[in-house]
Design an enzyme around this catalytic site. Structure first.
Site, PDB file in Angstrom:
ATOM      1  N   ASN A  10       0.847  -1.194   0.000  1.00  0.00           N
ATOM      2  CA  ASN A  10       0.000   0.000   0.000  1.00  0.00           C
ATOM      3  C   ASN A  10       0.882   1.243   0.000  1.00  0.00           C
ATOM      4  O   ASN A  10       1.484   1.589   1.018  1.00  0.00           O
ATOM      5  CB  ASN A  10      -0.910  -0.018   1.230  1.00  0.00           C
ATOM      6  CG  ASN A  10      -1.813   1.201   1.313  1.00  0.00           C
ATOM      7  OD1 ASN A  10      -1.968   1.937   0.335  1.00  0.00           O
ATOM      8  ND2 ASN A  10      -2.404   1.420   2.468  1.00  0.00           N
ATOM      9  N   LYS A  12      -0.061   4.272  -0.233  1.00  0.00           N
ATOM     10  CA  LYS A  12      -0.749   5.419   0.370  1.00  0.00           C
ATOM     11  C   LYS A  12      -0.588   6.644  -0.544  1.00  0.00           C
ATOM     12  O   LYS A  12      -0.578   6.485  -1.767  1.00  0.00           O
ATOM     13  CB  LYS A  12      -0.254   5.654   1.793  1.00  0.00           C
ATOM     14  CG  LYS A  12      -0.360   4.384   2.652  1.00  0.00           C
ATOM     15  CD  LYS A  12      -0.079   4.617   4.111  1.00  0.00           C
ATOM     16  CE  LYS A  12      -0.156   3.306   4.880  1.00  0.00           C
ATOM     17  NZ  LYS A  12       0.013   3.503   6.336  1.00  0.00           N
ATOM     18  N   HIS A  94      -9.271   0.883   5.328  1.00  0.00           N
ATOM     19  CA  HIS A  94      -7.993   1.136   6.000  1.00  0.00           C
ATOM     20  C   HIS A  94      -8.222   2.113   7.148  1.00  0.00           C
ATOM     21  O   HIS A  94      -9.087   2.994   7.080  1.00  0.00           O
ATOM     22  CB  HIS A  94      -6.977   1.707   5.011  1.00  0.00           C
ATOM     23  CG  HIS A  94      -5.584   1.728   5.541  1.00  0.00           C
ATOM     24  ND1 HIS A  94      -5.131   2.708   6.397  1.00  0.00           N
ATOM     25  CD2 HIS A  94      -4.538   0.882   5.352  1.00  0.00           C
ATOM     26  CE1 HIS A  94      -3.874   2.475   6.706  1.00  0.00           C
ATOM     27  NE2 HIS A  94      -3.486   1.370   6.088  1.00  0.00           N
ATOM     28  N   GLU A  96      -6.777   4.657   8.083  1.00  0.00           N
ATOM     29  CA  GLU A  96      -6.677   6.070   7.723  1.00  0.00           C
ATOM     30  C   GLU A  96      -7.967   6.554   7.066  1.00  0.00           C
ATOM     31  O   GLU A  96      -8.356   7.716   7.245  1.00  0.00           O
ATOM     32  CB  GLU A  96      -5.461   6.286   6.813  1.00  0.00           C
ATOM     33  CG  GLU A  96      -4.155   6.100   7.574  1.00  0.00           C
ATOM     34  CD  GLU A  96      -2.985   5.609   6.736  1.00  0.00           C
ATOM     35  OE1 GLU A  96      -1.943   5.323   7.327  1.00  0.00           O
ATOM     36  OE2 GLU A  96      -3.139   5.490   5.505  1.00  0.00           O
ATOM     37  N   GLU A 168      -4.761  -4.773  10.902  1.00  0.00           N
ATOM     38  CA  GLU A 168      -3.773  -3.708  11.068  1.00  0.00           C
ATOM     39  C   GLU A 168      -3.993  -3.013  12.411  1.00  0.00           C
ATOM     40  O   GLU A 168      -4.876  -2.144  12.526  1.00  0.00           O
ATOM     41  CB  GLU A 168      -3.895  -2.689   9.933  1.00  0.00           C
ATOM     42  CG  GLU A 168      -3.574  -3.253   8.566  1.00  0.00           C
ATOM     43  CD  GLU A 168      -3.205  -2.150   7.589  1.00  0.00           C
ATOM     44  OE1 GLU A 168      -2.101  -2.197   7.030  1.00  0.00           O
ATOM     45  OE2 GLU A 168      -4.016  -1.233   7.406  1.00  0.00           O
ATOM     46  N   GLY A 174       2.944   2.768  10.898  1.00  0.00           N
ATOM     47  CA  GLY A 174       3.829   3.907  10.714  1.00  0.00           C
ATOM     48  C   GLY A 174       4.528   4.382  11.966  1.00  0.00           C
ATOM     49  O   GLY A 174       5.198   5.414  11.948  1.00  0.00           O
ATOM     50  N   SER A 214       3.800  -1.825  10.369  1.00  0.00           N
ATOM     51  CA  SER A 214       5.265  -1.679  10.392  1.00  0.00           C
ATOM     52  C   SER A 214       5.972  -2.991  10.049  1.00  0.00           C
ATOM     53  O   SER A 214       7.011  -3.327  10.624  1.00  0.00           O
ATOM     54  CB  SER A 214       5.737  -1.137  11.744  1.00  0.00           C
ATOM     55  OG  SER A 214       5.230   0.166  11.966  1.00  0.00           O
TER      56      SER A 214
END
Length: 253
Positions: A10, A12, A94, A96, A168, A174, A214
């Site tokens: 991904n 992003k 996701h 985000e 996730e 991140g 990560s």
């Protein structure tokens, strides 16, 4: 039934034409491995370029879809547009998207069902925030998110064959923090049991469950070897680094 290992990249909101050239070349040079499926998700502007230059053995995914065929939905992208340029997967839900764009569990379920009904494979994401893990609500959160996805699929295509679940943990995305193999395995086993109890044992056995949070070239082997219910990875930052991503793609070699 053996589940084929799955590596998703991904990107992003990252990338450039130069980065496309570098990453596509690295993947084109990667020997095909029948035991591993690789799919990458560049930003929308690069999807066509990536699909035209990337070898066919590697799949290409959108990072999001809108659950309507067409219309006055400024800024959105339809499944038909993606399929026309050879994109055969999408990510939905996701963290985000859930956090910054306020996508609810119901919206994620709707997008999942719509993508499946219209011919895409769907990487459906679930995961808990740090405060939810610390208050021992991980299982409650994951169950709620899975329930919305399962209910939408049951009302729509009622077919899980093209669904991949990505766990996730939001606290590990991140941040450089990674769930220990024991933590990852525990949640993946809970997801598989939930699928068995609430969808079917066959779906639980066949559905691939990815870990994302990560993942990098240094920890991918341990996560794969020590976690029997981890069927691959959804990779963020490391998917933008050709040597690291190639190493991750070779996890099962």
């Amino acid at each position: 039934m053996a589940r084929k290992f799955f590596i998703g990249g991904n990107w992003k909101m990252n990338g450039s034409k130069a980065l496309v050239d570098t990453l596509v070349q690295a993947l084109n040079d990667l020997p095909s491995d029948p035991s591993t499926e690789v799919v990458i998700a560049p930003p929308f502007p690069y999807l066509d370029l990536v699909r035209r230059t990337l070898k066919s053995e590697v799949g290409v995914s959108a990072q999001n879809i809108y659950p309507q065929k067409a219309g006055a939905f400024t800024g959105e992208v339809s499944v038909d547009m993606l399929k026309e340029i050879g994109v055969n997967w999408t990510i939905v839900g996701h963290s985000e998207r859930r956090e910054y764009f306020k996508e609810s569990d119901e919206v994620v379920g709707e997008k999942t069902a719509y993508g499946l009904t219209n011919g895409l494979g769907v990487i459906a994401c679930v995961g808990e925030k740090l405060e939810e893990r610390e208050s021992d609500k991980t299982k409650e959160v994951i169950t709620r998110q899975l329930q919305a996805i399962a209910e939408a699929i049951a009302k729509g295509p009622n077919d899980w064959s093209k669904v991949v679940i990505a766990y996730e943990p939001v606290w590990a995305i991140g941040t450089g923090k990674v769930a220990t193999p024991a933590q990852a395995q525990e949640v993946h086993a809970d997801i598989r049991k939930w699928l068995s109890d609430n969808v079917s044992p066959e779906v639980a056995e066949s559905t691939r469950i990815l870990y994302g949070g990560s993942v990098n070239a240094a920890n991918c082997k341990d996560l794969a070897v020590l976690c029997s219910d981890v069927d691959g990875f959804l990779v963020g930052g490391a998917s933008l680094k050709a040597p690291d991503f190639i190493t991750i793609c070779k996890t099962k070699c």
